[in-house]
Write a protein that holds these residues in place. Structure first.
Motif, short mmCIF file in Angstrom:
data_model
loop_
_atom_site.label_atom_id
_atom_site.label_comp_id
_atom_site.label_asym_id
_atom_site.label_seq_id
_atom_site.Cartn_x
_atom_site.Cartn_y
_atom_site.Cartn_z
N PHE A 179 76.80 2.32 41.18
CA PHE A 179 75.40 2.34 40.76
C PHE A 179 75.20 3.14 39.47
CE2 PHE A 179 75.01 1.64 45.34
CZ PHE A 179 74.04 0.65 45.41
N TYR A 180 74.12 2.80 38.79
CA TYR A 180 73.56 3.68 37.76
C TYR A 180 72.37 4.39 38.41
CZ TYR A 180 76.36 1.15 34.33
OH TYR A 180 77.41 0.61 33.63
N ALA A 181 72.49 5.68 38.63
CA ALA A 181 71.42 6.45 39.25
C ALA A 181 70.47 6.94 38.16
CB ALA A 181 71.99 7.64 40.02
N VAL A 182 69.29 6.33 38.11
CA VAL A 182 68.30 6.62 37.07
C VAL A 182 67.19 7.47 37.65
CG1 VAL A 182 66.62 5.61 35.49
CG2 VAL A 182 68.84 4.50 35.84
N ALA A 183 66.92 8.61 37.02
CA ALA A 183 65.90 9.52 37.54
C ALA A 183 65.16 10.21 36.40
CB ALA A 183 66.52 10.57 38.45
N GLY A 184 63.84 10.07 36.39
CA GLY A 184 62.99 10.79 35.45
C GLY A 184 62.05 11.68 36.24
N GLN A 196 76.76 6.70 38.39
CA GLN A 196 76.68 7.43 37.13
C GLN A 196 75.25 7.95 36.97
OE1 GLN A 196 78.20 5.50 33.59
NE2 GLN A 196 79.59 4.22 34.82
N CYS A 197 75.11 9.22 36.66
CA CYS A 197 73.78 9.84 36.53
C CYS A 197 73.19 9.55 35.16
CB CYS A 197 73.87 11.34 36.75
SG CYS A 197 74.59 11.81 38.33
N HIS A 198 71.96 9.07 35.15
CA HIS A 198 71.23 8.86 33.91
C HIS A 198 69.87 9.55 34.06
CE1 HIS A 198 73.87 5.93 31.83
NE2 HIS A 198 74.28 5.72 33.08
N GLU A 199 69.78 10.75 33.48
CA GLU A 199 68.58 11.57 33.64
C GLU A 199 67.64 11.41 32.44
OE1 GLU A 199 69.61 15.62 34.36
OE2 GLU A 199 71.12 15.11 35.88
N PHE A 200 66.37 11.38 32.75
CA PHE A 200 65.32 11.33 31.74
C PHE A 200 64.32 12.44 32.03
CE2 PHE A 200 67.07 7.08 32.00
CZ PHE A 200 67.17 6.69 30.67
N PRO A 201 63.53 12.84 31.03
CA PRO A 201 62.53 13.89 31.28
C PRO A 201 61.53 13.47 32.36
CG PRO A 201 62.81 13.51 28.92
CD PRO A 201 63.55 12.41 29.63
N ASP A 202 60.96 14.44 33.04
CA ASP A 202 59.93 14.19 34.04
C ASP A 202 58.78 13.41 33.41
OD1 ASP A 202 58.76 14.26 36.50
OD2 ASP A 202 58.10 16.35 36.38
N HIS A 203 58.30 12.40 34.13
CA HIS A 203 57.20 11.53 33.67
C HIS A 203 57.59 10.69 32.45
CE1 HIS A 203 54.58 13.77 36.38
NE2 HIS A 203 54.97 14.89 35.81
#
Length: 334
Positions: free
Chosen positions: A233-238, A258-265
């Motif tokens: 998976f691509y784990a996408v979290a904002g 794989q972790c794909h982090e984005f800023p909150d909101h």
């Protein structure tokens, strides 16, 4: 990595270099305490709503489990015939404010968390930085027994009868320092005498909650697709504390991601989900409310996007406390 993500990572690691930000923390603390004192001395006037107000917030920056808790409380109150409405800052939304949040509201207009709250509960809700105007907007249209403020713990311009502070024990208080040296909005002493709800698997008090995970569902309708926890998976979290989401995936037996982090909101674009292979994406419900409009705008997009739903489970003591505090505010739960 953005500056916000860099600072967040430093907070989580309690990096030693954060001490250079201490003078800014002193300024933040001084300004915050001065503002609070001005309200205590009635130099600044706080608004008192015509119905009781309950604030659910935290003293930390980033995710604490506050939104699932609020959704669970709203669901409980509606089921017990309490006429409740919700207000929020509407962070991430562009307005105009104040604004009602309907089932068809867009995250880009009113914010992602308000959309999730209304889609989950159907509760009357209004958003905007001016909490008084949001409350007045709600009361023009609805006869309510109680207003719940999503966040706003530090918003001294709004008087409140009940305060619940959510404290995530996974994060704790970090280095115990005020912004920006640490991720505290207020000093730890703020918790003394407050109604603190522990977000913990192994709580130390009677007032606690945990998040229960349900079976992931497919956000984009694709016939015949079955969830496979063994997939890559691509784990996408904002969200404010993405590490909790990754831990949740691990607890579900999902180990290849794989972790794909984005800023909150974060405001997603369809390009954020374009990868070199066809592996599925897995994300949170909060992120899903912003991703779904993109899928409708891009019908040719065919990558699987799975959503992990969570539900707050509260201790019995939380409900007893709620009954007691509402009764003291003149609200009876049937």
């Amino acid at each position: 990595m953005s500056l916000a993500q860099f600072i967040q990572d430093a907070w989580n690691k309690q990096a030693g270099w954060l001490i250079v930000l201490r003078p800014l923390s002193w300024l933040y603390r001084g300004g915050f305490l001065l503002n609070r004192k001005l309200y205590e001395m009635d130099v600044k006037q706080a608004y008192t709503a015509p119905v009781p107000v309950m604030v659910i917030g935290n003293i930390t920056v980033g995710g604490s489990g506050k939104t699932p808790l609020l959704i669970q409380l709203v669901t409980y109150l509606l089921r017990h015939h309490v006429k409740v409405g919700v207000i929020s800052r509407g962070y991430g939304g562009k307005g105009p404010f104040p604004a009602f949040v309907g089932l068809d509201a867009l995250p880009e207009t009113v914010g992602d968390e308000p959309c999730l709250i209304v889609q989950s509960t159907g509760v009357p809700m209004a958003v905007g930085s001016n909490r008084q105007k949001s409350i007045e907007l709600l009361l023009e249209k609805y006869e309510l027994d109680l207003i719940i403020s999503d966040d706003g713990l530090q918003h001294h311009a709004l008087n409140r009868q009940i305060e619940w502070i959510v404290l995530d024990n996974n994060r704790g208080l970090g280095n115990g320092k005020i912004l920006p040296e640490g991720y505290l909005r207020e000093p730890p002493s703020r918790l003394e005498g407050a109604t603190v709800i522990e977000h913990a698997a192994e709580p130390e008090s009677e007032l606690y909650m945990h998040l229960e995970v349900a079976e992931p569902y497919l956000l984009n309708a694709m016939d015949g697709r079955v969830f496979n926890p063994e997939a890559d998976f691509y784990a996408v979290a904002g969200i404010g504390f993405p590490q909790r989401f990754y831990a949740t995936l691990e607890s579900m037996g999902i180990h290849h991601f794989q972790c794909h982090e984005f800023p909150d909101h974060y405001e997603y674009e369809i390009a954020d989900f374009q990868f070199d292979d066809a592996n599925p994406v897995i994300t949170t419900e909060k992120d899903a409310v912003k991703i779904l409009p993109l899928l409708k705008q891009n019908p040719a997009f065919n990558r699987e996007i799975w959503v992990v739903p969570v539900e707050a489970v509260l201790s019995e003591a939380c409900y007893l406390k709620l009954h007691q505090q509402l009764q003291e505010s003149g609200i009876q739960i049937s």
